[in-house]
Design an enzyme around this catalytic site. Structure first.
Site, PDB file in Angstrom:
ATOM      1  N   SER A 129       0.832  -1.189   0.000  1.00 17.27           N
ATOM      2  CA  SER A 129       0.000   0.000   0.000  1.00 17.27           C
ATOM      3  C   SER A 129       0.877   1.254   0.000  1.00 17.27           C
ATOM      4  O   SER A 129       1.713   1.409  -0.884  1.00 17.27           O
ATOM      5  CB  SER A 129      -0.963  -0.049   1.199  1.00 17.27           C
ATOM      6  OG  SER A 129      -1.963   0.933   1.081  1.00 17.27           O
ATOM      7  N   ASP A 283      -7.803  -5.149  -6.546  1.00 19.68           N
ATOM      8  CA  ASP A 283      -7.518  -3.950  -5.747  1.00 19.68           C
ATOM      9  C   ASP A 283      -8.241  -2.750  -6.362  1.00 19.68           C
ATOM     10  O   ASP A 283      -8.016  -2.414  -7.525  1.00 19.68           O
ATOM     11  CB  ASP A 283      -6.011  -3.710  -5.714  1.00 19.68           C
ATOM     12  CG  ASP A 283      -5.597  -2.695  -4.662  1.00 19.68           C
ATOM     13  OD1 ASP A 283      -6.369  -1.759  -4.378  1.00 19.68           O
ATOM     14  OD2 ASP A 283      -4.477  -2.828  -4.120  1.00 19.68           O
ATOM     15  N   HIS A 312      -7.924  -4.712  -2.019  1.00 21.73           N
ATOM     16  CA  HIS A 312      -6.677  -4.075  -1.583  1.00 21.73           C
ATOM     17  C   HIS A 312      -6.073  -4.798  -0.387  1.00 21.73           C
ATOM     18  O   HIS A 312      -4.848  -4.854  -0.244  1.00 21.73           O
ATOM     19  CB  HIS A 312      -6.958  -2.609  -1.229  1.00 21.73           C
ATOM     20  CG  HIS A 312      -5.762  -1.856  -0.777  1.00 21.73           C
ATOM     21  ND1 HIS A 312      -4.591  -1.771  -1.513  1.00 21.73           N
ATOM     22  CD2 HIS A 312      -5.521  -1.149   0.363  1.00 21.73           C
ATOM     23  CE1 HIS A 312      -3.694  -1.052  -0.867  1.00 21.73           C
ATOM     24  NE2 HIS A 312      -4.229  -0.656   0.282  1.00 21.73           N
TER      25      HIS A 312
END
Length: 339
Positions: A129, A283, A312
Site C-alpha cells: 500500500s 484492488d 486491496h
C-alpha cells in the site's frame, strides 16, 4: 513497554518548505546485521499501520527470514509512533501538523539507516500500500544503493481515483461536529466510525462481499461485519494522525521531487534495482493496470499480479492463502536474483 526504538533527526525541513522541529522516526529491527552489512531489508509501514502490522511477513523460514536478514521497519511519519500530529509540540501539533510527503519519509529513513547503522547497500526494500509507494521511492531516489524492490498492493503514484477516495475518507471524519478543525477536546468518534464505513467498500472487492467472505472472519452477517469491525477499526487511532498519513498518500508521486520535477516516466526509469511488482487482481485503490504501466518504464521489473478476492487488503496478512502466495513469490524472487 515499547518494543521499538527512536531515532532523533533534529529540526527537519520538509519538501513543502515547512519545518518539522525535533523530528524522529520510530523503528524496529529483526535479526542481526552481518559483518559486511549486506543483509539489509527495509520494510516501511502503511496508512494506519505500525511496525507490528508488518510482522506477519517476517520470521525464520519466511522470505523475510530474521535468521538470515537484518530487517528494519521504519514507521511512517504521522502514524502515531514517528513524528505525528498527536506527539509533536505546539505550534506544529494537531491541526497544524505540516504536509509530509513520501519523499520526506524515504529521505529520513535513508538518514536512519546510513547514520545509525552505517549501511551503504540495501538488499531489498519491500512494502504494501503506502509502504509500496515508499518502496518505489527508495528505488528511484537511491538507485545506487537499493539492489531489489518488491512493492505489493501499491503504485509509484497515487492516481486521481484513489486521491478522491482518500479525500472522501477525510471528509467523512471531518463531518463530525467534534472535529473542530483538528483541535478537538476528545477524539471525534463518530467521524472515525464514519471513516471506517467509507473505507469498507474500497478496502475489499465486490466478490469479497458478494460471496460473504467476511464470514470466514467470524461475522455472520454484513450488518454485524460493519458494526462490529468497521465501525470500530479506526477508533484506536488519533484522527489528526490518520488524516496526516492520508494526505501523504494523496500527494504520493515518486517524480514529485527536485530532480524529476514531475517527469513520472523518468523517475521510474531510474529504478535500477531488480523489481518484483505485485498488484492485487481486485484492488480498487491501486488496480493492476497502473502497475503494468509502471513496469513498462522500469528497466528490470517483473509484473506479477496476485489473484485474490480480498481486494486491496490481500496484503495485510489476514488471509493465509494470499500470505503464502506473497511469501512464496518473494522467496523465488530473492533466490532468482541472488545468482
Amino acid at each position: 513497554m515499547k518494543d521499538y526504538e527512536i531515532y532523533s533527526l533534529g529540526d527537519v525541513e520538509l519538501q513543502s518548505g515547512q519545518k518539522l522541529p525535533q523530528a524522529f522516526l520510530a523503528y524496529k529491527t529483526y535479526g542481526a546485521l552481518n559483518s559486511t552489512k549486506s543483509n539489509v531489508i527495509v520494510y516501511p509501514t502503511w496508512f494506519a499501520g505500525q511496525h507490528t502490522d508488518n510482522e506477519w511477513l517476517i520470521g525464520p523460514g519466511k522470505a523475510l527470514d530474521s535468521d538470515k536478514y537484518f530487517i528494519i521497519v521504519p514507521n511512517m511519519l504521522g502514524n502515531g509512533l514517528s513524528s505525528s500530529p498527536s506527539n509533536t509540540p505546539a505550534p506544529f501539533d494537531r491541526g497544524n501538523f505540516p504536509l509530509v510527503t513520501i519523499y520526506d519519509n524515504v529521505r529520513l529513513q535513508h538518514r536512519l539507516i546510513t547514520e545509525k547503522f552505517g549501511i551503504t547497500k540495501v538488499a531489498l526494500v519491500v512494502g504494501w500500500s503506502l509502504g509500496a509507494l515508499q518502496t518505489f521511492q527508495w528505488g528511484s531516489s537511491y538507485p545506487e544503493m537499493v539492489e531489489r524492490i518488491a512493492p505489493f498492493g501499491g503504485t509509484a503514484k497515487t492516481r486521481p481515483h484513489a486521491q478522491l477516495v482518500f479525500e472522501a475518507l477525510i471528509a467523512a471524519l471531518q463531518a463530525d461536529s467534534s472535529w473542530k478543525e483538528g483541535f478537538y477536546s476528545h477524539q471525534p468518534t463518530r467521524g472515525l466510525a464514519a471513516m471506517g464505513r467509507a473505507y469498507a467498500p474500497w478496502g475489499f472487492s465486490q466478490s469479497y462481499y458478494l460471496e460473504q467472505l467476511y464470514q470466514e472472519e467470524g461475522y455472520s452477517t454484513l450488518k454485524a461485519y460493519l458494526e462490529d469491525y468497521w465501525d470500530q477499526v479506526f477508533l484506536s487511532f488519533d484522527a489528526n494522525d490518520l488524516i496526516a498519513v492520508l494526505r501523504t498518500g494523496i500527494s504520493g508521486d515518486i517524480s514529485a521531487n527536485p530532480l524529476d520535477k514531475g517527469n513520472f516516466e523518468q523517475a521510474l526509469n531510474r529504478i535500477a534495482a531488480q523489481a518484483l511488482v505485485m498488484p492485487g487482481s481486485t484492488d480498487l485503490f491501486f488496480p493492476p493496470e497502473d502497475n503494468a504501466y509502471e513496469v513498462k518504464h522500469m528497466p528490470n521489473a517483473i509484473f506479477q499480479p496476485i489473484e485474490s478476492k480480498w481486494g486491496h487488503c490481500f496484503g495485510i496478512g489476514q488471509n493465509e492463502q494470499d500470505s503464502l502466495v506473497i511469501d512464496n513469490h518473494l522467496k523465488q524472487f530473492l533466490l532468482l536474483t541472488n545468482g
